[in-house]
Design a protein around this motif. Sequence first.
Motif, mmCIF file in Angstrom:
data_model
loop_
_atom_site.group_PDB
_atom_site.id
_atom_site.type_symbol
_atom_site.label_atom_id
_atom_site.label_comp_id
_atom_site.label_asym_id
_atom_site.label_seq_id
_atom_site.Cartn_x
_atom_site.Cartn_y
_atom_site.Cartn_z
ATOM 1 N N GLN A 224 0.827 -1.213 0.000
ATOM 2 C CA GLN A 224 0.000 0.000 0.000
ATOM 3 C C GLN A 224 0.862 1.265 0.000
ATOM 4 O O GLN A 224 0.346 2.374 0.138
ATOM 5 N N GLY A 225 2.195 1.070 -0.122
ATOM 6 C CA GLY A 225 3.096 2.210 -0.141
ATOM 7 C C GLY A 225 3.516 2.690 1.229
ATOM 8 O O GLY A 225 4.086 3.779 1.366
ATOM 9 N N ILE A 226 3.238 1.897 2.266
ATOM 10 C CA ILE A 226 3.587 2.282 3.638
ATOM 11 C C ILE A 226 4.843 1.531 4.055
ATOM 12 O O ILE A 226 4.840 0.300 4.139
ATOM 13 N N THR A 227 5.912 2.238 4.315
ATOM 14 C CA THR A 227 7.172 1.608 4.742
ATOM 15 C C THR A 227 7.474 1.988 6.187
ATOM 16 O O THR A 227 6.821 2.855 6.769
ATOM 17 N N ASP A 228 8.481 1.331 6.744
ATOM 18 C CA ASP A 228 8.888 1.592 8.135
ATOM 19 C C ASP A 228 7.695 1.511 9.089
ATOM 20 O O ASP A 228 7.491 2.382 9.953
ATOM 21 N N ALA A 229 6.912 0.446 8.934
ATOM 22 C CA ALA A 229 5.701 0.296 9.750
ATOM 23 C C ALA A 229 5.889 -0.685 10.903
ATOM 24 O O ALA A 229 4.926 -1.015 11.587
ATOM 25 N N THR A 230 7.126 -1.136 11.128
ATOM 26 C CA THR A 230 7.363 -2.180 12.125
ATOM 27 C C THR A 230 6.880 -1.770 13.512
ATOM 28 O O THR A 230 6.200 -2.535 14.198
ATOM 29 N N SER A 231 7.221 -0.554 13.945
ATOM 30 C CA SER A 231 6.821 -0.130 15.294
ATOM 31 C C SER A 231 5.308 -0.040 15.420
ATOM 32 O O SER A 231 4.732 -0.400 16.458
ATOM 33 N N ALA A 232 4.633 0.413 14.369
ATOM 34 C CA ALA A 232 3.167 0.494 14.402
ATOM 35 C C ALA A 232 2.554 -0.898 14.526
ATOM 36 O O ALA A 232 1.590 -1.103 15.271
ATOM 37 N N ILE A 233 3.119 -1.859 13.795
ATOM 38 C CA ILE A 233 2.611 -3.228 13.849
ATOM 39 C C ILE A 233 2.813 -3.819 15.237
ATOM 40 O O ILE A 233 1.894 -4.413 15.828
ATOM 41 N N GLU A 234 4.014 -3.653 15.781
ATOM 42 C CA GLU A 234 4.302 -4.210 17.101
ATOM 43 C C GLU A 234 3.436 -3.557 18.173
ATOM 44 O O GLU A 234 2.957 -4.231 19.089
ATOM 45 N N ASN A 235 3.215 -2.249 18.070
ATOM 46 C CA ASN A 235 2.342 -1.572 19.032
ATOM 47 C C ASN A 235 0.896 -2.023 18.881
ATOM 48 O O ASN A 235 0.164 -2.133 19.874
ATOM 49 N N ALA A 236 0.477 -2.285 17.646
ATOM 50 C CA ALA A 236 -0.887 -2.774 17.412
ATOM 51 C C ALA A 236 -1.093 -4.122 18.081
ATOM 52 O O ALA A 236 -2.113 -4.369 18.739
ATOM 53 N N LEU A 237 -0.114 -5.015 17.925
ATOM 54 C CA LEU A 237 -0.220 -6.333 18.549
ATOM 55 C C LEU A 237 -0.131 -6.229 20.066
ATOM 56 O O LEU A 237 -0.783 -6.986 20.792
ATOM 57 N N ALA A 238 0.665 -5.285 20.546
ATOM 58 C CA ALA A 238 0.802 -5.117 21.997
ATOM 59 C C ALA A 238 -0.511 -4.669 22.630
ATOM 60 O O ALA A 238 -0.781 -4.996 23.794
ATOM 61 N N THR A 239 -1.339 -3.926 21.886
ATOM 62 C CA THR A 239 -2.619 -3.470 22.454
ATOM 63 C C THR A 239 -3.550 -4.635 22.767
ATOM 64 O O THR A 239 -4.454 -4.506 23.594
ATOM 65 N N VAL A 240 -3.335 -5.777 22.098
ATOM 66 C CA VAL A 240 -4.149 -6.968 22.391
ATOM 67 C C VAL A 240 -3.301 -8.049 23.063
ATOM 68 O O VAL A 240 -3.600 -9.228 23.000
ATOM 69 N N GLU A 241 -2.207 -7.620 23.693
ATOM 70 C CA GLU A 241 -1.369 -8.471 24.529
ATOM 71 C C GLU A 241 -0.677 -9.591 23.757
ATOM 72 O O GLU A 241 -0.445 -10.676 24.300
ATOM 73 N N LEU A 242 -0.355 -9.346 22.503
ATOM 74 C CA LEU A 242 0.430 -10.287 21.720
ATOM 75 C C LEU A 242 1.843 -9.731 21.601
ATOM 76 O O LEU A 242 2.089 -8.776 20.863
ATOM 77 N N LYS A 243 2.749 -10.325 22.355
ATOM 78 C CA LYS A 243 4.102 -9.794 22.434
ATOM 79 C C LYS A 243 4.941 -10.232 21.237
ATOM 80 O O LYS A 243 4.768 -11.332 20.711
ATOM 81 N N VAL A 244 5.843 -9.365 20.850
ATOM 82 C CA VAL A 244 6.758 -9.633 19.741
ATOM 83 C C VAL A 244 8.175 -9.666 20.284
ATOM 84 O O VAL A 244 8.590 -8.774 21.026
ATOM 85 N N LYS A 245 8.905 -10.709 19.940
ATOM 86 C CA LYS A 245 10.293 -10.856 20.382
ATOM 87 C C LYS A 245 11.237 -10.547 19.241
ATOM 88 O O LYS A 245 10.955 -10.841 18.079
ATOM 89 N N ALA A 246 12.374 -9.986 19.574
ATOM 90 C CA ALA A 246 13.392 -9.701 18.562
ATOM 91 C C ALA A 246 14.033 -10.991 18.095
ATOM 92 O O ALA A 246 14.086 -11.987 18.819
#
Length: 368
Positions: free
Chosen positions: A81-103
């Motif tokens: 969709q032309g959206i780059t550098d969205a990693t932090s937004a994705i991780e924060n979105a998952l964090a709002t529903v308590e799905l943790k992301v590990k490095a």
Amino acid sequence: MATFVELHLIQNFAPSCLNRDDTGAPKDAMFGGFRRSRISSQCIKRAIRETFSNAGLLKPEELGIRTRNLVAILEQKLADQGITDATSAIENALATVELKVKARTEKSGHTEYLLFLSNNAINELAGVIASHLDALQAGKGDREVKKAIDACIGSASAVDVALFGRMLADRKELNVDAAAQVAHAISTHRVDRESDFFTAVDDWTKDKNDEEADAGMLGTVEFNSSCQYRYAVVNLDKLIENLDGDAELAQRGLQAFLRASVLAIPTGRQNTFAAHNLPSFVGIAVHNSQPISLANAFEKPVWAGEHKSGLAAASVARLQSHATQLSQAFGLDLGLQVLDLTGTWQGEQAKDLEALLTQVDAALQSGR
């Protein structure tokens, strides 16, 4: 009363190692005091899910994906969709529903455990993130955003998610109770493990005049050959419930499940053994009593001498005898309809798989 659709298969496999344990040997189990060959339910369900796609039984939007790499998938969808550098937004979105992301060593992180989500839900989740990108990048997702993400994660709109269920350890309210139960396949007879000693010959040797071939590798692989009894059951009412009341999709999903269960063959060591053997017997029961496995027909192991046509035929005869005993003893009408390639079954039979599935559909439409 719930409507149950049960599948009973007799499937004779040539020498193979379709499902291995941690030592590389074919899985097995003790049953009736004798060792039996075994194929795990997880292995069978994986083969069924792959057949949904490979055989074109269901559309991609009707299926799900099980992965820890949701971040990378969403990054790609947002990049489209032309959206780059969205990693932090994705991780924060998952964090709002308590799905943790590990490095991890790769560019994108991964979730703590496998997530089983519908393809439609993932597309919708990408849309939610895109719509609230700035807020999520700043870690300021509000209640509205959390509710929208919850709705995406909690969806069970995919047929395979609805059939096989889902568990989210951190969000139990988003779990999905499986509409299908799949048993471990077991051999109808006792088995012994066999071992194949193999060599890999080096095609190029230093001394071309050497008449003795050079073995570049030596090894052994364990295998067996077995006639398997396979059992599965689908609670049709639960399947419809899991699919948010979509009875038409549930019906197509059930037909796909039955067809895929017949056609699906595990892939373990197939390059070595090529044990692509379809069932010799397919029985499908439609009834409203309770799930009833016929595995105890084989508590006493079958042996090839029981029937002039061999193990598969002997297993079918034993299966019919046990089903009749249960029906008479407990006053059950199992509604069993069959396709028998062994010529053993006594009674009405379908001429082919298409006819059998048509009969099953008719039984469901009549409200058995």
